[in-house]
Scaffold this active site. Structure first.
Site, short mmCIF file in Angstrom:
data_model
loop_
_atom_site.label_atom_id
_atom_site.label_comp_id
_atom_site.label_asym_id
_atom_site.label_seq_id
_atom_site.Cartn_x
_atom_site.Cartn_y
_atom_site.Cartn_z
N LYS A 80 0.73 -1.17 -0.05
CA LYS A 80 0.10 0.05 0.06
C LYS A 80 1.09 1.19 -0.17
CE LYS A 80 -4.53 0.90 0.85
NZ LYS A 80 -5.83 0.10 0.74
N GLY A 180 -19.71 7.11 7.31
CA GLY A 180 -19.10 7.25 6.18
C GLY A 180 -19.79 6.88 4.81
#
Ligand SMILES: NC(=O)c1ccc[n+]([C@@H]2O[C@H](COP(=O)([O-])OP(=O)(O)OC[C@H]3O[C@@H](n4cnc5c(N)ncnc54)[C@H](O)[C@@H]3O)[C@@H](O)[C@H]2O)c1
Ligand SMILES: CC(C)C[C@H](N)C(=O)O
Length: 364
Positions: A80, A180
């Protein structure tokens, strides 16, 4: 943070720190494990409070990708990137091109894609410098934005978790509290609304909230109130570490199933919710739709084939719940064991048939 100590503890292979003064690029590429193949994982752009916080996030997210890719049955390792900066203000063309050159320098050990704060347009800029990027515009034969596919995977995984929690995988009439409502959760809300679920939502972005209120009849609550919503399912779809000592006592949901990475602040929080009888769909199993979709590009993207694999998330969640019941362990641990077992088995098969990444017969 003592970097080498941390890397040793969780067996990280490589951390690459990239800076480009002209464009303001400050990026950390973390490659956790490449046993199964090159490390594939997205690029997150975020305003970290400190450099240490950025390193920690990159490392935790990279390790999550190793487990996600392994559990999803992909022949890919985990990595990542985090870029330090405000995605609304600090982006520029040179930044993503400089980043693309750094990725190219890794010669295929790391392949990137979208994550929080980055878009298809950013991936297209990276693609100007390297082929080791997925989730670029469909015009290039790519799969495009992975978020709607991640959302579909979370939806089918949520149904599997609901089956374990309520005896039926129907979400009709169920109340889902969504934390979210960005790229993934907007699409998740659409699927849930279409099935007849009731939505309670929150986001720090008021426009994002208004959109799901207007389009899907969601009820909006304050960001601090989402944990104690009287709901059947809690769907964390923002950032990580939100299942913690402060939030657990507030939870009323029987099922936790959402898109966010690294939802458990610490593993002991996974133990705690297990003891409370909550069915937890491990984050990296349920949110693998996006990576499954972009990984299909490695074979020449075929949407039908990719979506079929994404539907497998239902069975994967069922499998994790089965292991959890059989071995009387929390689901997060069951998922870890499933992923680690696959990496172990594949490591052995590579040892048997491959040398330096090449089949032994290729030397003839
Ligand atoms: N995009 C993908 O394909 C994908 C794949 C797997 C996992 N994930 C994970 O899913 C999560 C969401 O990803 P996304 O692509 O939808 O990102 P996004 O940035 O589009 O959406 C995240 C949303 O969370 C909101 N948010 C941030 N902090 C919040 C808070 N404290 N309370 C409430 N809302 C808050 C943001 O305003 C934003 O709207 C991330 O954890 C990401 O790593 C995404
Ligand atoms: C490769 C990407 C689609 C990665 C995605 N952001 C994830 O966390 O799974």
């Amino acid at each position: 943070m003592e970097l080498f100590k941390y890397m040793e503890l969780y067996n990280y292979e490589q951390v690459v720190v990239c800076q480009d003064k002209e464009s303001g690029l400050k990026a950390i590429i973390a490659i956790h494990d490449t046993t199964l193949g090159p490390a594939l994982g997205g690029t997150r752009m975020w305003m970290y409070e400190s450099e240490e916080a950025a390193f920690e996030d990159a490392l935790r997210l990279a390790r999550g990708m190793t487990y996600k890719n392994a559990a999803a049955g992909l022949n890919l390792g985990g990595g990542k990137t985090v870029i330090i900066g405000d995605p609304r203000k600090d982006k520029n063309e040179e930044m993503f091109r400089a980043f693309g050159r750094f990725i190219q320098g890794l010669n295929g050990r790391y392949i990137t894609a979208e994550d929080v704060g980055t878009t298809v347009a950013d991936m297209d800029l990276i693609h100007e410098e390297t082929d080791y990027v997925t989730g670029i515009s469909p015009a290039f034969g790519s799969s495009g934005n992975p978020s709607p596919v991640t959302a579909y995977g979370v939806y089918v995984g949520m149904k599997a978790a609901a089956k374990a929690g309520f005896g039926s995988d129907s979400l009709e009439g169920k109340t889902v509290a969504v934390q979210g409502v960005g790229n993934v959760a907007y699409n998740l809300c659409r699927h849930l609304h279409e099935e007849g679920a009731n939505l309670v939502v929150t986001d720090i972005n008021k426009e994002a909230v208004q959109r799901v209120v207007d389009e899907f009849g969601a009820k909006a609550v304050d960001i601090n109130d989402i944990y104690e919503v009287d709901c059947d399912i809690f769907a964390p779809c923002a950032l990580g570490a939100i299942i913690n000592d402060q939030t657990i006592p507030k939870l009323k949901a029987k099922v936790i199933a959402g898109a966010a990475n690294n939802q458990l602040k610490e593993t002991r929080h996974g133990d705690l919710i297990h003891e409370m009888g909550i069915v937890y769909a491990p984050d990296y199993v349920i949110n693998a739709g996006g990576v499954i979709n972009v990984a299909d590009e490695l074979y020449g993207y075929n949407r039908e084939r990719a979506m079929k694999k994404v539907e497998g998330i239902y069975e994967n969640i069922e499998k994790v719940i089965e292991i959890s019941k059989r071995d009387e362990i929390p689901t997060y641990l069951a998922a870890d064991r499933m992923a680690e077992e696959r990496i172990r088995r594949m490591r052995n098969s590579r040892k048997q048939f491959l040398q330096n990444g090449q089949h032994i017969l290729s030397r003839r």
